[in-house]
Each structure stands twice: as C-alpha cells, then as structure tokens.
Scaffold this motif. Structure first.
Motif, PDB file in Angstrom:
ATOM      1  N   GLU A 247      49.396 -76.208 -39.931  1.00 22.07           N
ATOM      2  CA  GLU A 247      48.862 -74.882 -40.250  1.00 22.07           C
ATOM      3  C   GLU A 247      47.352 -74.958 -40.293  1.00 22.07           C
ATOM      4  OE1 GLU A 247      50.695 -71.959 -43.159  1.00 22.07           O
ATOM      5  OE2 GLU A 247      51.583 -73.838 -43.817  1.00 22.07           O
ATOM      6  N   LYS A 248      46.709 -73.850 -39.993  1.00 26.96           N
ATOM      7  CA  LYS A 248      45.246 -73.786 -40.048  1.00 26.96           C
ATOM      8  C   LYS A 248      44.833 -72.709 -41.049  1.00 26.96           C
ATOM      9  CE  LYS A 248      44.279 -76.567 -36.525  1.00 26.96           C
ATOM     10  NZ  LYS A 248      43.641 -77.866 -36.783  1.00 26.96           N
ATOM     11  N   MET A 249      43.794 -72.981 -41.767  1.00 32.49           N
ATOM     12  CA  MET A 249      43.340 -72.028 -42.782  1.00 32.49           C
ATOM     13  C   MET A 249      41.866 -72.282 -43.075  1.00 32.49           C
ATOM     14  SD  MET A 249      45.364 -71.606 -46.305  1.00 32.49           S
ATOM     15  CE  MET A 249      47.015 -71.455 -45.695  1.00 32.49           C
ATOM     16  N   LEU A 321      39.765 -85.859 -45.815  1.00 27.39           N
ATOM     17  CA  LEU A 321      38.873 -85.293 -44.802  1.00 27.39           C
ATOM     18  C   LEU A 321      39.677 -85.191 -43.512  1.00 27.39           C
ATOM     19  CD1 LEU A 321      35.498 -87.271 -45.012  1.00 27.39           C
ATOM     20  CD2 LEU A 321      35.813 -84.819 -45.369  1.00 27.39           C
ATOM     21  N   GLU A 322      39.511 -84.087 -42.798  1.00 22.46           N
ATOM     22  CA  GLU A 322      40.348 -83.893 -41.604  1.00 22.46           C
ATOM     23  C   GLU A 322      40.191 -85.042 -40.595  1.00 22.46           C
ATOM     24  OE1 GLU A 322      40.589 -79.907 -40.463  1.00 22.46           O
ATOM     25  OE2 GLU A 322      41.930 -80.313 -38.798  1.00 22.46           O
ATOM     26  N   TYR A 413      53.643 -82.810 -41.994  1.00 23.76           N
ATOM     27  CA  TYR A 413      53.000 -81.503 -42.147  1.00 23.76           C
ATOM     28  C   TYR A 413      51.505 -81.723 -42.322  1.00 23.76           C
ATOM     29  CZ  TYR A 413      51.420 -77.237 -44.525  1.00 23.76           C
ATOM     30  OH  TYR A 413      50.733 -76.108 -44.890  1.00 23.76           O
ATOM     31  N   PHE A 414      50.711 -80.863 -41.698  1.00 25.86           N
ATOM     32  CA  PHE A 414      49.272 -80.939 -41.928  1.00 25.86           C
ATOM     33  C   PHE A 414      48.670 -79.546 -42.056  1.00 25.86           C
ATOM     34  CE2 PHE A 414      44.763 -81.538 -40.861  1.00 25.86           C
ATOM     35  CZ  PHE A 414      44.462 -82.551 -41.775  1.00 25.86           C
ATOM     36  N   LYS A 419      39.556 -73.070 -36.947  1.00 23.32           N
ATOM     37  CA  LYS A 419      38.391 -73.220 -36.056  1.00 23.32           C
ATOM     38  C   LYS A 419      37.301 -72.190 -36.358  1.00 23.32           C
ATOM     39  CE  LYS A 419      39.270 -76.416 -32.717  1.00 23.32           C
ATOM     40  NZ  LYS A 419      39.950 -77.296 -33.677  1.00 23.32           N
ATOM     41  N   GLU A 420      37.759 -70.903 -36.428  1.00 21.86           N
ATOM     42  CA  GLU A 420      36.773 -69.847 -36.706  1.00 21.86           C
ATOM     43  C   GLU A 420      36.505 -69.833 -38.201  1.00 21.86           C
ATOM     44  OE1 GLU A 420      38.219 -66.170 -34.949  1.00 21.86           O
ATOM     45  OE2 GLU A 420      39.090 -67.479 -33.443  1.00 21.86           O
ATOM     46  N   ASP A 421      35.469 -70.537 -38.551  1.00 18.22           N
ATOM     47  CA  ASP A 421      35.178 -70.690 -39.966  1.00 18.22           C
ATOM     48  C   ASP A 421      34.547 -69.420 -40.526  1.00 18.22           C
ATOM     49  OD1 ASP A 421      34.201 -73.740 -41.532  1.00 18.22           O
ATOM     50  OD2 ASP A 421      35.058 -71.934 -42.374  1.00 18.22           O
TER      51      ASP A 421
END
Lengths: 424, 421
Positions: A247-249, A321-322, A413-414, A419-421
C-alpha cells in the motif's frame, strides 16, 4: 477458581480475590461470526451500553454509573481464532470503600443485567436515535484505524493472510457491512447472541457470587437456549504460495509485516513450544530480532513477532526507512534460518522461558488479564495460569528448533510512501 | 529517616525513606500480590535543554538528549542491562517525558536481583562515540514513527502554537537533525548534572518488604556531593504564539486539540490546583455533561472526545481533543459553555459526582502495582505528602471551583491544532 453450571450453556467462574479494591462481573459470549455478524455484534455492544430501559439516554446512564463511584460498564470484542468473544462487564468499587457507606455493588450488577437483557426498545426495535448514533460511532472507529499506522498495517496483513477464513474479518468488520445493518438485523443479532452463544460468566470479588448467579439463571432460563460448545481451535490453512500486498500513503516511515504459519497440534504443550519459539525469535530484548535487526543492524526502533495460538500463525512487524526494506526483510528471514539451523543457545531459550513465565504469573495481579484468561480457559480444559507456566518451563532448545523447522512464510505486506508527496 | 503515611479509609500505607544523598524511596507493600514494580527516576526531561550547575555557566544541549541518554544508559562496558534482566525474567523498560526520565522493571520473581541491576545500571553510565553513533538509526526510526502518528502530531503542533519559547514545544525525542549533534561528552555532562541522587527518586510497590529495600538502597546508592541545578526557562509571554495551526496527514476524520494556556507564576502548580483542575474537567467535558451532549448530538464529536490537564515545570494548559468534521465549530461551542461556566459556576451535584469519580480513580489505582508506583512518582516528584489528595477532595468549596475555573480558561489565550485529511 470455582466453576458452576448456571443454565444451559452458561457457566460461572468465581475467582475469589481480596487483592483488588473493586469487584467485577463479566459475561463472555462465544459465537462464530462472519463479516456481517461481526459488525452486528460490534454495533450491538455499543447500543447496549449506550442506554437501558431504566436509563433511556447516555447522559442519564453515564450519570448513574458515575454516581456509583465511576462503575465501569465495559465491553470488549476479541478475535478468538475463527470465533468471536463478545464481552459485557461491569467493574465497581467495593462497598467498604465508599465515602458515605453507600452500598453500590448490587446496583452495579442490576445495571449490567439491565444493559444486557433489558435494552431500550420502541415498538420491538432499538430506539432509532440510539441505533443511528452508534452506527456513526462504529463507522468512525473503523475508519480511525488508519490514524495509527502500526496497527493498521498488522490488521491489513491479517486480512490478506486469512483471506477466505472468518479470522480475516477485521475486529469490527468493515464500514460497508456496518452501513448495511438495519435496526431489525440488530434485534435479531441480540436475540441470536443470547440464545446461541456459549456463555462464561466470570466474577472476581472477595464476596461469594451466588446471588449474582441466581439473577443470571433467571434471565437465561427464560430464553430458549440452543447452544453447542465447540472446540474452536482452528489452524490456518496455508495456500502454498507467498502472498504479497503493498500500500502507498503519505507516510514518513515504511511498515513491513511478514505473516508466518507454524504447525500446531491441538495439545497445549505444542502451543507452549510455539509460544517460546515466537518469543525467542521476536519477543523481548533478548530475542533474535531485537538483538540483531534492531541493535546490531540499527534498522528500526521495533521489530517484533506476535503469536496467534488459535490460528497457528505469527506476524513480524517493523517500522523502517523505505530504502532499508530489503535489508530488514532479509535480516528477519536470516534470523529465522539461524534458529532453524540450530544456532540458538540454551541461554536464549531460558531467557524467553523465564520472561514468559514471569509475565504469566503477574496476570494474577490484574483484573483484566485474569478475566480474559479465565474466560478463554473454558476452551483449554480449565487450564490455570500456573498450569500453562509449567508447560512453558518444560520447553527445550530442541523443541524450539523443531517448531522453527515447520515455519513457512505466508504473507508479505508493505506500507510505503506515496510518490506524489503532500508538502503540507 | 523513615516516615509512614497511612490511609485508613482505603486501608493502604506508603513508607518513605530519606537516604543521606537526599533521594527519597517510596514503598507500598502489597503482600497479597504476586508481582512487584519499581522505578528509579530523575527530574530530567526533554524541557531541560539549557541549565547550569551551581554558579557555573549555562550549557545549551541538543533537543532530544534526555531521551537519547535514556536509551544509552542501558548499555555498559560488559553486559548491557537488557542482557542482565534476561537472566532474571523481569520485564524492563524506561520512558522519557517532558520533565522526567524513569527506568523501571516489573517482575514476579527475583525482586532483589532485579533491584540490584536497576540501581547498578542507572548509576553506571558508559558512553563511547561508537555506541552513541549506533543509536542514531534506532532513535531516528522512533522519531519517524511519531512523525506518522496523527494523535502525537496534533498534540505537538498545539504545544508549538501555545508556546513561543518554552521548550515544552520541542518533541521529546528531538529531530533527526538535532540528535545528530549528540556525542558522548554531552551525554556525560547531562548525566552528571541530572543523575545526581539529590535530583532522583525510587518508588516500589508489590510483593516486597520496605525495610529490605531501604537496606539495599543503603548498600547500593553511591552518594556524591549534591548539585544545585539551575534550569533556564525563557521568559514565556502570557499569550499564545498562534491561534490556529493545521497540517495534513492520512487520517479518517480531522483530529483537533484545543489548548487553553494558563499563567505560571510559580514553576509548579500545587496539588490542590491540579486536583481541582481534574474535577472541573470531569464536570465540564465528561460524557454526562451538557457540553458533551450538545456536541455529540450535533454530530460534531464522537466518543474519542476528552480533556486533560497538562502541566509541568513552568507550563500549564488544558487540552481538549477529539475527532470532528468541523473543529472550529467545536471550539466555538466549547468557548460558549466555558464563558457561561466562568460566570455561573458549576452545579453542586455535578461537582459532587466528579469528586466521586476522582476519588474512585485514586482508590482503584491501588489495584495495580504499576499504578501505585506511578502515583508515588507524582508525590516524589512534587514532594507532596502521600494521600494528600484524599484530604483535598473532602474540603472543596464552590468558591475554590469558580476561582480555579477563571485561572484555567482564558478564551482569548487559546489555540487550536488540526490534523486534516
């Protein structure tokens, strides 16, 4: 601990204790549940503790509770393998500590009974305003899970891991299932729960529980009870292939969760062996993950494993950290391999056994842990805290290695940075 | 010197021993318990960023150093503290807050051994540049974890809005940049100042014997010449820095925290002021109050709504927080109620009910060794007599309440912090 039969499928468990300033009564109802019924029971316990026939709105109920020296009407919803435990209880100051010699314990017991059996109804339904308000609250609670990312990540890992099994349903279900509930659904869920759940009533007090049991007996005997006490220990069925979810957030820190399965027999001895393995792998500061992934590699603040004894699974989670994602992933799996290969010392296993035992014994000093232990004990042949501590003490290094060898990675899971901060 | 405080109403007692170093040891014996809980703490927290000893020069240290020191104190030249506790089975930990650092363990066996380890590692610092460096990654991740925590951010942003200069506005763990400036020398400077026994306290509760603990303290505490610490607190103006502050984070519903800044004529509020504040907050913001009802029934808040009295060395404020789609409206309605309360006071029955709740919370605190210790830490920290709150609540008057209300709530001197979606 004294067990008594109160009614059909209703047992009482009396834990006599003089160490607390309070007495507590808890009604623990065990029931199988799917997505919709999980949401229904969650909403039900909000409604039943919002108001009662005697106290028809939350202000008057809360005033009554506070006048009883802050008696606390508590509810708790526990995922227990593929079942749910719905707990309603009340905790109240002992009569001998009131400021003006008031007797409050009987009134508190009345309040609990009234909340469970005599909710505020209008024309055979819950009061619509109460229903609507609590639906809103439950939806807010479910949505608010995203506010704390660690719990959110673990909960999504479980959902993916147990896909297709009742355990995949989140603690309170999802917002869609809550939204779809009608007032009539709730009335049916209330009736179903009271008639069909296996019930364990715990009383923790210095006073005998006979009068309390009598009252519950009266209520439960007035219902057509149809109860089957099932052994609900169900191992997770692994699908073979590792599942991946990402997931991205808009987050600063990445959250990595690895879900594993472990072969678990029905015997409590095998549960104890697996518990020691999970702890020595990722429990206290002596564990492989703490000493290596955190302390040696300095990759994270936490990297811990938590065991689900009813599903034969455990989840390792870490905030990193990613760019360290691969390092952490490899670091966790390397430590698992270490144990599988027998690189685990007697000292490490002893640290885990002594820490687990120490913590277990301290359960005796907290009403909440005592209450939960003896609610679930009904499914473990009445096992006491001390019985289980003895099983933990009996685990050997060889047992831990043998358990490690059955471990399989199930889900990865990650939660990473979008990307669009957002610059705000 | 040993003093025993008794409370016959709730059948409890606390024994306090004053060690020759100036440190006080608080013990509550609970022989019926299986476990025990101990804290060794110091009056040193994240707000202590500038200080001097005696007549010496003021030293300014990097933000987050108290917390960094807490992490590093677990290490030693030989076996670190966690490794030593691993042999006894105790569950050990530590925490740093704005004004204190506490090291603790809980256990249900081997109390004496655990107590020896606690007193030993806290009194024997060991920092090298290499071990200090190693912690940067770990604490860096702890900081980032809090960066993503909306409840923490809403609080820290509020403190930043309320306070212009006071260091309570600084995050307890500092920032990734500030902790990069920490070295072994600075850690020793802070340690030698704030970890003087004269500035510390020990609190123990559970299945223990007080006299044995006092004997162990005599054996294990290393007395040094007491230090006089001067805390530099900037002259904080009596007005808020910003009326409103907003950020965006991934949250389900906006989070808000409304703060009412209070004057601090003395560095610490008295116990009576604190008790009154707690009772007032219960009356005004509790789920049985008219304000709660109006906000809840208008769907402006949910059950996450709460209020707390937040105070420490030279800072004090009331914080009201929750989730809302319209935080400004919550603020407006709250202010309306507060203005009304300030004029009319609070109904007697509402105060009486809040007193019962407060009293019950205090008594129920004795259900757990951890709570008993935390309450004793409060007494030790403020040097107030144990059980004094029980006397205070017996003698609360309406005049006290109105006076305190006016001190607590200056509506023109308040801020709101919002975390938007």
């Amino acid at each position: 601990m004294i067990i008594s039969e109160i009614a059909n499928g209703v047992e009482g468990c009396f834990i006599k204790s003089n160490k607390f300033k309070t007495s507590s009564i808890s009604v623990n109802m065990f029931i199988p549940a799917d997505e919709k019924s999980v949401s229904a029971y969650s909403l039900l316990y909000l409604i039943l503790t919002d108001s009662t026939k005697d106290y028809p709105d939350y202000t008057s109920l809360n005033k009554a509770l506070k006048n009883l020296y802050n008696a606390s009407l508590f509810f708790f919803f526990l995922k227990f393998g593929d079942m749910r435990m719905v707990k309603f209880g009340i905790s109240v100051l002992d009569d001998n500590f009131t400021l003006f010699g008031e007797t409050i314990s009987n009134k508190a017991a009345d309040l609990l009974l009234c909340a469970i059996f005599n909710p505020l109804m209008e024309n055979g339904k819950f009061k619509q305003e109460v229903f609507n308000n609590n639906k809103r609250i439950l939806i807010d609670q479910i949505n608010a899970q995203i506010n704390e990312k660690r719990g959110y990540a673990i909960s999504n890992t479980e959902k993916e891991m147990y896909n297709g099994e009742p355990a995949s349903v989140k603690t309170h279900g999802n917002t869609e299932s809550v939204d779809s509930l009608t007032n009539e659904d709730l009335v049916k869920a209330h009736e179903h729960l009271l008639k069909n759940a296996f019930v364990r009533i715990n009383v923790i007090s210095q006073n005998e529980p006979d009068l309390i049991y009598e009252r519950f007996k009266e209520y439960f005997n007035s219902l057509e009870r149809n109860v089957e006490k099932k052994n609900i220990s169900l191992n997770h069925k692994t699908e073979g292939e590792v599942k991946y979810l990402e997931e991205k957030m808009n987050v600063t820190q990445g959250k990595l969760c690895l879900g594993f399965t472990v072969d678990l027999g029905e015997a409590r001895q095998s549960v104890a062996k697996a518990a020691v393995f999970v702890d020595v792998f990722g429990g206290g500061p002596y564990s492989k993950l703490f000493t290596n992934v955190r302390e040696k590699q300095s990759l994270c603040y936490y990297c811990a494993a938590r065991f689900n004894s009813k599903k034969g699974t455990f989840i390792v989670d870490s905030g990193i950290l990613e760019e360290n994602r691969e390092k952490a992933y490899n670091g966790i799996l390397e430590q698992l391999e270490e144990i599988k290969n027998g690189n685990i010392s007697e000292d490490e296993v002893n640290s885990s056994k002594i820490a687990l035992t120490d913590t277990l014994i301290s359960y005796n000093d907290q009403t909440a842990t005592l209450d939960t232990w003896y609610a679930l004990a009904t499914f473990n042949d009445g096992e006491t805290i001390e019985d289980y501590a003895e099983l933990i003490k009996g685990v050997t290094v060889e047992d831990v290695i043998a358990v490690a060898k059955t471990v399989k990675l199930d889900t990865v899971y990650f939660l990473g940075k979008a990307k669009e901060d957002n610059d705000d | 010197m040993i003093k025993t405080y008794k409370n016959s109403l709730i059948d409890e007692q606390v024994i306090v021993y004053k060690h020759k170093s100036g440190l006080e040891v608080y013990v509550c014996e609970k022989p019926e318990f299986s476990s025990s809980y101990a804290i060794f703490g110091t009056r040193y927290g994240s707000i202590d960023t500038k200080f001097s000893v005696g007549n010496g020069k003021f030293l300014e240290v990097p933000e987050g150093i108290a917390h960094y020191l807490e992490h590093k104190l677990f290490e030693s030249e030989e076996l670190d503290a966690f490794a030593r506790f691993a042999k006894t089975g105790a569950s050990a930990n530590a925490f740093t807050s704005f004004d204190r650092t506490c090291y603790l363990f809980s256990c249900s066996a081997n109390f004496e051994e655990n107590f020896r380890i606690l007193l030993d590692f806290v009194q024997h610092p060991y920092f090298t540049e290499e071990t200090v460096q190693k912690e940067q990654g770990i604490i860096g991740q702890e900081i980032q974890m809090y960066d993503d925590s909306a409840p923490w951010q809403v609080l820290m942003n509020l403190l930043g809005a309320l306070y212009k200069k006071h260091p309570v506005r600084i995050d307890i763990a500092g920032t990734v940049e500030s902790i990069a400036k920490i070295n072994a020398g600075l850690l020793y400077d802070c340690y030698n100042t704030f970890y003087n026994l004269n500035n510390m306290f020990i609190c123990v509760a559970g299945n223990v014997e007080a006299q044995k603990i006092f004997d162990l303290c005599d054996e294990l505490l290393i007395t040094k010449a007491p230090v006089i610490i001067n805390r530099f607190m900037p002259n904080e103006e009596n007005k808020v820095e910003k009326r409103q502050v907003e950020v965006k984070l991934p949250v389900s519903k906006p989070l808000f925290a409304i703060g009412f800044k209070e004057k601090c004529e003395n560095p610490q509020k008295t116990l009576k002021e604190k008790v009154l504040s707690e009772i007032i907050l219960k009356s005004i913001f509790g789920n049985d109050s008219p304000l709660y009802k109006e906000l809840f029934d208008s769907e402006l808040i949910n059950d996450s709504f709460s209020a707390e009295y937040f105070n420490g060395y030279s800072y004090a404020c009331t914080i009201v927080e929750g989730e809302s789609d319209n935080p400004e409206k919550v603020r407006e309605i709250t202010n309306r109620y507060l203005s009304d309360y300030i004029v009319k006071g609070i109904k007697k029955e509402d105060i009486e009910r809040a007193v019962k709740v407060y009293y019950s919370e205090e008594v129920c605190g004795f259900n757990s060794a951890e709570n008993i210790v935390m309450n004793m830490v409060e007494s030790a920290f403020l040097k107030t007599p144990v059980f004094e709150e029980f006397d205070i609540i017996k003698n609360i008057t309406e005049v006290d309440v109105v006076k305190r209300l006016k001190e607590m709530f200056d509506i023109d001197n308040s801020s709101i912090s919002i975390v938007n979606k």
